[in-house]
Design an enzyme around this catalytic site. Sequence first.
Site, short mmCIF file in Angstrom:
data_model
loop_
_atom_site.label_atom_id
_atom_site.label_comp_id
_atom_site.label_asym_id
_atom_site.label_seq_id
_atom_site.Cartn_x
_atom_site.Cartn_y
_atom_site.Cartn_z
N TYR A 21 0.84 -1.19 0.00
CA TYR A 21 0.00 0.00 0.00
C TYR A 21 0.88 1.25 0.00
O TYR A 21 1.96 1.26 0.60
CB TYR A 21 -0.89 0.05 1.24
CG TYR A 21 -1.98 -0.99 1.26
CD1 TYR A 21 -3.23 -0.74 0.69
CD2 TYR A 21 -1.78 -2.23 1.87
CE1 TYR A 21 -4.23 -1.70 0.70
CE2 TYR A 21 -2.77 -3.20 1.89
CZ TYR A 21 -3.99 -2.92 1.31
OH TYR A 21 -4.99 -3.87 1.33
N TYR A 36 0.13 -10.21 0.16
CA TYR A 36 1.19 -9.66 1.03
C TYR A 36 1.14 -10.33 2.40
O TYR A 36 0.09 -10.81 2.84
CB TYR A 36 1.03 -8.14 1.17
CG TYR A 36 -0.30 -7.65 1.69
CD1 TYR A 36 -0.58 -7.63 3.05
CD2 TYR A 36 -1.27 -7.21 0.81
CE1 TYR A 36 -1.79 -7.17 3.52
CE2 TYR A 36 -2.49 -6.75 1.26
CZ TYR A 36 -2.75 -6.73 2.62
OH TYR A 36 -3.96 -6.29 3.09
N ARG A 73 -2.15 -12.46 3.01
CA ARG A 73 -3.50 -12.09 2.62
C ARG A 73 -3.71 -12.36 1.13
O ARG A 73 -2.87 -12.03 0.30
CB ARG A 73 -3.75 -10.59 2.89
CG ARG A 73 -3.75 -10.27 4.37
CD ARG A 73 -5.07 -9.69 4.83
NE ARG A 73 -6.21 -10.43 4.44
CZ ARG A 73 -7.36 -9.90 4.01
NH1 ARG A 73 -7.45 -8.59 3.91
NH2 ARG A 73 -8.38 -10.65 3.68
N HIS A 106 -6.97 -8.65 -2.87
CA HIS A 106 -8.32 -8.15 -2.58
C HIS A 106 -8.39 -6.65 -2.83
O HIS A 106 -7.36 -5.94 -2.83
CB HIS A 106 -8.72 -8.45 -1.13
CG HIS A 106 -7.81 -7.82 -0.11
ND1 HIS A 106 -6.62 -8.40 0.27
CD2 HIS A 106 -7.91 -6.66 0.59
CE1 HIS A 106 -6.03 -7.63 1.16
NE2 HIS A 106 -6.78 -6.55 1.37
N HIS A 125 -10.51 -3.19 -1.40
CA HIS A 125 -11.38 -2.65 -0.35
C HIS A 125 -12.43 -1.74 -1.01
O HIS A 125 -12.11 -0.93 -1.88
CB HIS A 125 -10.58 -1.81 0.65
CG HIS A 125 -9.55 -2.60 1.40
ND1 HIS A 125 -9.82 -3.23 2.60
CD2 HIS A 125 -8.25 -2.88 1.12
CE1 HIS A 125 -8.73 -3.84 3.03
NE2 HIS A 125 -7.77 -3.65 2.15
#
Length: 248
Positions: A115, A154, A164, A167, A169
């Site tokens: 991110y 990640y 994870r 995906h 959000h």
Amino acid sequence: MAERHEAVAKAVAEGARAPHHPPRDFTPYRSSVLRHPHQPLVALTGDGDPEAAELRGPVFGVTDVTDLDADLTRQHQGEPLGERITVSGRVLDRDGRPVRGQLVELWQANASGRYAHQRDQHPAPLDPNFTGVGRCLTGDQGVYSFTTVKPGAYPWRNHRNAWRPAHLHFSLFGTAFTQRLITQMYFPGDPLFPYDPILQSVTDQAARDRLVATYDHALSRPERSLGYRWDIVLDGPAATLPDPEENH
């Protein structure tokens, strides 16, 4: 996780209603145990009127949202790295009616699984051409659409060798600030699904399946992007469940 799933399946088989919300203390998802609320909710005002929050809540206007906001690959001078994708679907109410003029926001990791946020310490590379945030408004048929890149998996230190799945959000504002729904969309066939306590904290298989997009070749754009379709149902028996990360 399997024991929790079996317990829910047994209860449903015996006549209980399927859970409409992930549990706030799903033990395999370690953060939920540490951070979920332990005290009753506090009323916003002395008289308990939740609508009073709208008097001071943030607002937006349709002129604040531009077409460029929905294309995360065009927000910088260069093209971001990774597989370009188009993600589209409809926002529906419990009766299958389109929800028009709905503000839909998206945020995500880049193709390397990182991110653009100061708290993300994953050593994967940042992409100077990808910030990972976008927004759009639904049209008359409740349709939203984003162009972006497929995020990478990640690590997240919940347990040994925790990763994870890829995906996106999503955040949806209703007609009032207090109606916000935050959830996640996953990609079909991800081998990390069985090992992810966040996804698995949704104990109903049908509800988990509703969090996974479908590959739709009609949405794929020649020489440009692969298409995924994902509808969002705001409430009712077929509702898209909220993000467990936001429940504690």
